[in-house]
Design an enzyme around this catalytic site. Structure first.
Site, PDB file in Angstrom:
ATOM      1  N   ASP A 101      46.219  28.362  21.257  1.00 23.50           N
ATOM      2  CA  ASP A 101      47.591  28.063  20.846  1.00 23.50           C
ATOM      3  C   ASP A 101      47.627  26.745  20.067  1.00 23.50           C
ATOM      4  O   ASP A 101      48.275  26.638  19.024  1.00 23.50           O
ATOM      5  CB  ASP A 101      48.476  27.981  22.101  1.00 23.50           C
ATOM      6  CG  ASP A 101      49.961  28.021  21.787  1.00 23.50           C
ATOM      7  OD1 ASP A 101      50.350  28.588  20.740  1.00 23.50           O
ATOM      8  OD2 ASP A 101      50.751  27.497  22.602  1.00 23.50           O
ATOM      9  N   HIS A 145      48.979  34.520  25.348  1.00 26.20           N
ATOM     10  CA  HIS A 145      49.595  34.088  24.087  1.00 26.20           C
ATOM     11  C   HIS A 145      48.562  33.461  23.126  1.00 26.20           C
ATOM     12  O   HIS A 145      48.426  33.885  21.982  1.00 26.20           O
ATOM     13  CB  HIS A 145      50.716  33.093  24.427  1.00 26.20           C
ATOM     14  CG  HIS A 145      51.324  32.399  23.260  1.00 26.20           C
ATOM     15  ND1 HIS A 145      52.304  32.984  22.478  1.00 26.20           N
ATOM     16  CD2 HIS A 145      51.110  31.165  22.732  1.00 26.20           C
ATOM     17  CE1 HIS A 145      52.657  32.136  21.527  1.00 26.20           C
ATOM     18  NE2 HIS A 145      51.960  31.030  21.649  1.00 26.20           N
ATOM     19  N   HIS A 165      51.744  32.364  14.227  1.00 29.31           N
ATOM     20  CA  HIS A 165      52.627  32.823  15.302  1.00 29.31           C
ATOM     21  C   HIS A 165      53.356  34.120  14.949  1.00 29.31           C
ATOM     22  O   HIS A 165      53.694  34.903  15.840  1.00 29.31           O
ATOM     23  CB  HIS A 165      53.585  31.721  15.743  1.00 29.31           C
ATOM     24  CG  HIS A 165      52.997  30.847  16.828  1.00 29.31           C
ATOM     25  ND1 HIS A 165      52.021  29.928  16.563  1.00 29.31           N
ATOM     26  CD2 HIS A 165      53.200  30.811  18.175  1.00 29.31           C
ATOM     27  CE1 HIS A 165      51.662  29.345  17.699  1.00 29.31           C
ATOM     28  NE2 HIS A 165      52.364  29.864  18.698  1.00 29.31           N
ATOM     29  N   HIS A 217      50.926  36.705  15.879  1.00 34.60           N
ATOM     30  CA  HIS A 217      51.017  36.854  17.344  1.00 34.60           C
ATOM     31  C   HIS A 217      52.176  37.779  17.719  1.00 34.60           C
ATOM     32  O   HIS A 217      52.009  38.718  18.500  1.00 34.60           O
ATOM     33  CB  HIS A 217      51.214  35.499  18.034  1.00 34.60           C
ATOM     34  CG  HIS A 217      51.702  35.643  19.438  1.00 34.60           C
ATOM     35  ND1 HIS A 217      53.046  35.783  19.750  1.00 34.60           N
ATOM     36  CD2 HIS A 217      51.032  35.754  20.609  1.00 34.60           C
ATOM     37  CE1 HIS A 217      53.167  35.968  21.049  1.00 34.60           C
ATOM     38  NE2 HIS A 217      51.968  35.943  21.598  1.00 34.60           N
TER      39      HIS A 217
HETATM   40 ZN   LIG Z   1      52.345  29.189  20.671  1.00 34.87          ZN
END
Ligand SMILES: [Zn+2]
Length: 383
Positions: A176, A276, A259, A262
């Site tokens: 992340d 995540h 992101h 993601h």
């Molecule tokens: Zn994140």
């Protein structure tokens, strides 16, 4: 994406405290902020932290009142916790535990009109210090983000809890946090709007870049240390990068392709067991490809994050380049109108995303072969 408002804006938690044994400071640090705090924690987390929390509150003259968290950060759970906070006359809520607990505490505190404190027991995302809560459906699928307009009154991280947690949490947090600089330089650094709609200050970009530098220097050592449950300077550096700097770097530096990819990957059921930061790492590679980064930079990132233990191929996620139906669905979700992928200086179409995901797989295999790293295999879901 719309143009940013013509103002620079920086947001952060009011206070951040981190170190081995820091849980003993909880009472002392929240006593000036409240008279009737309520703790939100699940039974597992309370099992290893409850005694220390109770003792710390007692020393500060505060009673220990806990709501047992049992679920997911859903709208239903948040409404339930919020009404319990109001019924009990809470004037501050402490979220103690993993991401779902913290997101629920943040959103419920916001709804109850009281400040919140986060005490993450892993370093698996940069969410604890931010004013964003991730909301899931009852089925556990990512539903939406809530922008709360406020950040925690305190983030308290006991590094020993992070060192005691499974190493996969730290690795996901590194994934992340590594995305943060890649996204900030492509987004806020290129004059695009932050999540808040404002412009990125130099401070946010510097936090993002520092997070990157610290991780490149300390990540592998910190992973080795957590495998032995040891708190070391390398681990403390990585915790600060994962939680504090990455959070500052995304809220005040901006999000971009990584992101959005993601978010796109969440539509593929195969990825639901992944954390995540693991999915974000695939997004970071796509970010570099869309940035037009030099081959050497992309391959170096793949090599480094493979060594960290992050997925760098579709195979590890349980996807394949032949499964065009799934890849198209991922790409459509990635490129929805309000996604940060549109901070790029050209129109990002679903086909561009499918092509980049395909390139991730072929590059990852080539880099591994060249460096004598094992070929990718599907991840054991380790959440
Ligand atoms: Zn994140």
């Amino acid at each position: 994406m719309s143009e940013p408002r013509p103002f620079r804006s920086f947001v952060s938690p009011s206070r951040y405290v981190q170190g081995a044994g820091a849980i003993s400071l909880l009472g002392e640090l929240i006593a000036p902020l409240c008279a009737s705090p309520v703790i939100l924690a699940d039974n597992n987390v309370w099992g290893f932290s409850g005694d220390a929390v109770t003792e710390s509150l007692r020393k500060a003259g505060l009673d220990e009142v806990r709501i047992s968290f049992g679920g997911r950060a859903t709208d239903r759970e948040i409404a339930s916790v919020s009404s319990q906070l109001t019924e009990r006359g809470a004037d501050l809520v402490v979220g103690l535990g993993g991401g779902s607990t913290l997101d629920t505490a943040k959103a419920a505190g916001s709804d109850a009109g009281i400040p919140w404190v986060t005490v993450p027991t892993t370093a698996s995302t940069d969410a604890p210090g931010t004013g964003v809560a991730v909301i899931y459906t009852d089925e556990g699928v990512l539903d939406h983000f809530r922008i709360l307009g406020r950040n925690p009154a305190l983030v308290l991280v006991d590094s020993q809890y992070v060192a005691n947690a499974p190493v996969s949490f730290l690795i996901a947090g590194i994934g992340d946090a590594l995305s943060t600089w890649l996204e900030a330089r492509a987004s806020g650094g290129a004059g695009r709007a932050l999540v808040s709609g404002f412009q990125a200050p130099a401070t946010g970009l510097a936090a993002a870049e520092l997070s990157w530098t610290i991780l490149r220097e300390n990540a592998l050592q910190a992973i080795a240390d957590v495998k032995e449950h040891k708190v070391t300077p390398a681990l403390d550096n990585v915790i600060e990068a994962n939680i504090l700097l990455s959070g500052l770097g995304f809220e005040a530096g901006g999000l971009s392709v990584a992101h959005s990819v993601h978010n796109g990957l969440t539509v593929a059921e195969q990825t639901h067991g992944l954390q995540h930061g693991e999915k974000v790492n695939i997004g970071s590679i796509v970010q570099l490809i869309l940035d037009g980064a030099p081959d050497s930079e992309i391959n170096d990132f793949i090599s480094f994050t493979t060594r960290v233990g992050l997925p760098t191929s579709l195979t590890e996620l349980g996807l394949s380049i032949q499964d065009t139906e799934t890849l198209n669905a991922v790409a459509r979700r990635t490129t929805l109108e309000d996604e940060f992928v549109h901070t790029m200086p050209f129109t990002v179409t679903p086909q561009i995303i499918v092509d980049a995901l395909t390139e991730v797989e072929t590059r990852s295999r080539a880099v591994r072969e060249r460096e004598g790293l094992p070929a990718p295999v599907k991840y054991e879901h380790r959440r």
